[in-house]
Write a protein that holds these residues in place. Structure first.
Motif, PDB file in Angstrom:
ATOM      1  N   ILE A 142      45.080  11.357  27.150  1.00 22.54           N
ATOM      2  CA  ILE A 142      44.490  11.349  28.565  1.00 22.54           C
ATOM      3  C   ILE A 142      43.724  12.635  28.612  1.00 22.54           C
ATOM      4  CG2 ILE A 142      44.788  11.675  30.855  1.00 22.54           C
ATOM      5  CD1 ILE A 142      47.586  10.268  30.634  1.00 22.54           C
ATOM      6  N   PHE A 143      42.640  12.874  29.071  1.00 18.45           N
ATOM      7  CA  PHE A 143      41.773  13.861  29.330  1.00 18.45           C
ATOM      8  C   PHE A 143      41.323  13.972  30.720  1.00 18.45           C
ATOM      9  CE2 PHE A 143      39.224  10.671  26.996  1.00 18.45           C
ATOM     10  CZ  PHE A 143      38.225  10.541  27.955  1.00 18.45           C
ATOM     11  N   PRO A 144      40.582  14.963  31.446  1.00 23.28           N
ATOM     12  CA  PRO A 144      40.315  15.101  32.843  1.00 23.28           C
ATOM     13  C   PRO A 144      39.198  14.263  33.099  1.00 23.28           C
ATOM     14  CG  PRO A 144      40.863  17.319  31.731  1.00 23.28           C
ATOM     15  CD  PRO A 144      40.719  16.230  30.574  1.00 23.28           C
ATOM     16  N   TYR A 145      39.189  13.828  34.347  1.00 26.34           N
ATOM     17  CA  TYR A 145      39.932  14.522  35.188  1.00 26.34           C
ATOM     18  C   TYR A 145      41.085  13.358  35.565  1.00 26.34           C
ATOM     19  CZ  TYR A 145      36.983  18.466  36.794  1.00 26.34           C
ATOM     20  OH  TYR A 145      36.400  19.455  36.852  1.00 26.34           O
ATOM     21  N   SER A 146      42.326  13.645  36.183  1.00 25.66           N
ATOM     22  CA  SER A 146      43.339  12.824  36.696  1.00 25.66           C
ATOM     23  C   SER A 146      43.148  13.196  38.235  1.00 25.66           C
ATOM     24  CB  SER A 146      44.511  13.156  36.105  1.00 25.66           C
ATOM     25  OG  SER A 146      44.891  12.767  34.746  1.00 25.66           O
ATOM     26  N   CYS A 147      42.684  14.324  38.780  1.00 26.11           N
ATOM     27  CA  CYS A 147      42.812  14.766  40.022  1.00 26.11           C
ATOM     28  C   CYS A 147      41.545  14.120  40.670  1.00 26.11           C
ATOM     29  CB  CYS A 147      42.798  16.188  40.363  1.00 26.11           C
ATOM     30  SG  CYS A 147      41.197  17.390  39.582  1.00 26.11           S
ATOM     31  N   SER A 148      40.482  13.583  40.162  1.00 28.67           N
ATOM     32  CA  SER A 148      39.440  12.883  40.864  1.00 28.67           C
ATOM     33  C   SER A 148      39.073  11.709  39.960  1.00 28.67           C
ATOM     34  CB  SER A 148      38.434  13.714  41.409  1.00 28.67           C
ATOM     35  OG  SER A 148      37.531  13.811  40.427  1.00 28.67           O
ATOM     36  N   TYR A 149      38.165  10.919  40.493  1.00 24.51           N
ATOM     37  CA  TYR A 149      37.460   9.711  39.755  1.00 24.51           C
ATOM     38  C   TYR A 149      36.165  10.392  38.972  1.00 24.51           C
ATOM     39  CZ  TYR A 149      40.876   6.495  41.681  1.00 24.51           C
ATOM     40  OH  TYR A 149      42.126   6.007  41.928  1.00 24.51           O
ATOM     41  N   LYS A 162      46.131   4.382  23.764  1.00 23.60           N
ATOM     42  CA  LYS A 162      45.238   4.142  24.648  1.00 23.60           C
ATOM     43  C   LYS A 162      44.716   5.465  24.962  1.00 23.60           C
ATOM     44  CE  LYS A 162      47.685   1.354  27.265  1.00 23.60           C
ATOM     45  NZ  LYS A 162      48.310   1.218  28.581  1.00 23.60           N
ATOM     46  N   PHE A 163      43.500   5.531  25.494  1.00 26.98           N
ATOM     47  CA  PHE A 163      42.990   6.986  25.952  1.00 26.98           C
ATOM     48  C   PHE A 163      41.835   6.722  26.490  1.00 26.98           C
ATOM     49  CE2 PHE A 163      38.998   5.635  23.153  1.00 26.98           C
ATOM     50  CZ  PHE A 163      39.614   4.581  22.297  1.00 26.98           C
ATOM     51  N   GLY A 164      41.588   7.865  27.495  1.00 26.72           N
ATOM     52  CA  GLY A 164      40.618   7.732  28.399  1.00 26.72           C
ATOM     53  C   GLY A 164      40.916   9.034  29.502  1.00 26.72           C
ATOM     54  N   ALA A 165      39.828   9.073  30.389  1.00 28.75           N
ATOM     55  CA  ALA A 165      39.980   9.872  31.481  1.00 28.75           C
ATOM     56  C   ALA A 165      40.950   9.539  32.239  1.00 28.75           C
ATOM     57  CB  ALA A 165      38.656   9.845  32.233  1.00 28.75           C
ATOM     58  N   GLY A 166      41.924  10.199  32.788  1.00 27.81           N
ATOM     59  CA  GLY A 166      43.244  10.218  33.543  1.00 27.81           C
ATOM     60  C   GLY A 166      43.185   9.366  34.813  1.00 27.81           C
ATOM     61  N   ALA A 167      42.427   9.717  35.913  1.00 30.40           N
ATOM     62  CA  ALA A 167      42.280   8.910  36.973  1.00 30.40           C
ATOM     63  C   ALA A 167      41.699   7.511  36.705  1.00 30.40           C
ATOM     64  CB  ALA A 167      41.301   9.466  37.840  1.00 30.40           C
ATOM     65  N   LYS A 168      40.927   7.264  35.875  1.00 28.80           N
ATOM     66  CA  LYS A 168      40.290   5.888  35.633  1.00 28.80           C
ATOM     67  C   LYS A 168      40.890   5.196  34.742  1.00 28.80           C
ATOM     68  CE  LYS A 168      35.809   7.612  35.254  1.00 28.80           C
ATOM     69  NZ  LYS A 168      34.565   7.553  34.823  1.00 28.80           N
ATOM     70  N   SER A 169      41.712   5.756  33.828  1.00 30.74           N
ATOM     71  CA  SER A 169      42.192   4.915  32.749  1.00 30.74           C
ATOM     72  C   SER A 169      43.868   5.002  33.322  1.00 30.74           C
ATOM     73  CB  SER A 169      42.185   5.324  31.461  1.00 30.74           C
ATOM     74  OG  SER A 169      42.484   6.560  31.208  1.00 30.74           O
ATOM     75  N   PHE A 170      44.393   5.841  33.722  1.00 28.53           N
ATOM     76  CA  PHE A 170      45.645   5.749  34.181  1.00 28.53           C
ATOM     77  C   PHE A 170      46.123   5.929  35.568  1.00 28.53           C
ATOM     78  CE2 PHE A 170      49.948   8.314  32.971  1.00 28.53           C
ATOM     79  CZ  PHE A 170      50.577   7.040  32.350  1.00 28.53           C
ATOM     80  N   TYR A 171      46.124   6.961  36.274  1.00 27.58           N
ATOM     81  CA  TYR A 171      46.160   6.862  37.732  1.00 27.58           C
ATOM     82  C   TYR A 171      45.963   7.991  38.397  1.00 27.58           C
ATOM     83  CZ  TYR A 171      50.999   8.520  36.568  1.00 27.58           C
ATOM     84  OH  TYR A 171      51.885   9.310  36.049  1.00 27.58           O
TER      85      TYR A 171
END
Ligand code: 0X9
Ligand code: ZN
Length: 305
Positions: free
Chosen positions: A200-207, A236-245
């Motif tokens: 996971i890479f940023p951001y998780s704190c916003s979309y 899996k890989f992706g920006a935190g908020a969009k691909s995870f939560y």
């Protein structure tokens, strides 16, 4: 099975830090960066190769969340691999000759200890709350990145409680202060968690998409591809908020906003079969594949400069 294919209680990890740093004093230095709520020391191991100081650096922390036992096990695995194979494997030799690596094996020692003794599923640290019987703050919601907004909780009884204010917890404050004091040197931030097999890479704190999204995406994709090739496992890989939560207050987003352009959170094995209770027999493969990803990402970042 070797020492590294087992989980270890907190006292053993402290003993290991002591022993390993004495045994490999040429490569390893112990730095005390602070202490936990219950006054356990927060030791960082500084790994270095040859060449002049100061060098650019990589930061890696493990054990933010107590129950994710594979995480501290990975930090130990990584340190052992580095000191063992420095000057033998070209990848780790190149990495250590170009960058120092700071490794914090257990960011949440109180919680880790509690998960061994009282409650295997404990996540948070062990800080008491005023006028509330519930214990603990989620250290990965306590960093200063859209702190305590949606995706975290202001209720001390919740698993994602954000704490009283950003860096209110001594564990988060110690890490933030240490990295801030070396912010121009640290080029890569890594935080090791479990489970769900994700990079996971940023951001998780916003979309919002970060400016170097594409670059981070490619670096993560390559790392995941190497795991797939060598270990036949899917990450899996992706920006935190969009691909995870959505999850604000995380260390990765905080580090990114500080100016560390390469910031990743790993979620190690597994995919949910055992979840946090990953059996010791899986440690070897889980750590080997994560090591492949760490080396891949580190070499990608080194190539950029
Ligand atoms: O929610 C978390 O803190 C992490 N997942 S875990 O299951 N290990 O708890 C994900 C962290 C991703 N990064 C941020 N939320 N900043
Ligand atoms: Zn976690």
């Amino acid at each position: 099975t070797s020492y590294y294919e087992r989980y270890h209680p907190l006292e053993d990890i402290y003993h290991w830090i002591n022993k390993t740093s004495r045994e490999y004093s040429e490569r390893l230095q112990v730095i005390l960066i602070g202490s936990s709520v219950e006054k356990q020391p927060l030791f960082v191991l500084k790994l270095s190769g040859k060449g002049h100081q100061p060098k650019k650096a990589i930061w890696m922390d493990c054990g933010i969340h107590a129950r994710e036992w594979i995480s501290p096990a990975f930090c130990m695995w990584f340190v052992q691999y580095s000191v063992m194979f420095y000057n033998q494997h070209s990848d780790i030799t190149e990495i250590l000759d170009k960058m120092d690596i700071y490794v914090l094996p257990v960011m949440n020692p109180d919680g880790y200890k509690y998960s061994w003794i009282e409650n295997r599923m404990w996540r948070k640290n062990r800080s008491r709350n005023v006028d509330n019987a519930c214990v603990g703050t989620d250290l990965n919601r306590n960093f200063d990145a859209n702190w305590c907004t949606k995706g975290s909780s202001d209720n001390p009884c919740d698993e994602t409680y954000c704490g009283r204010f950003p860096e209110s917890e001594p564990e988060a404050a110690a890490v933030s202060n240490f990295i801030r004091s070396r912010k121009d040197l640290v080029k890569l931030y890594l935080s090791i968690h479990s489970y769900s097999q994700m990079l996971i890479f940023p951001y998780s704190c916003s979309y919002q998409e970060v400016p170097n999204h594409q670059e981070l995406y490619e670096i993560a994709r390559e790392a995941a591809m190497k795991i797939k090739i060598h270990y036949k496992n899917n990450y899996k890989f992706g920006a935190g908020a969009k691909s995870f939560y959505l999850a604000p207050g995380g260390s990765d987003d905080w580090a990114y906003n500080l100016g560390i352009d390469y910031s990743f959170t790993f979620e190690l094995q597994d995919n949910g079969r055992y979840g946090f209770l990953l059996p010791p027999s899986h440690i070897s493969k889980a750590c080997s594949e994560a090591l492949t990803a760490v080396k891949s990402i580190a070499l990608s970042v080194i190539k950029k400069r």
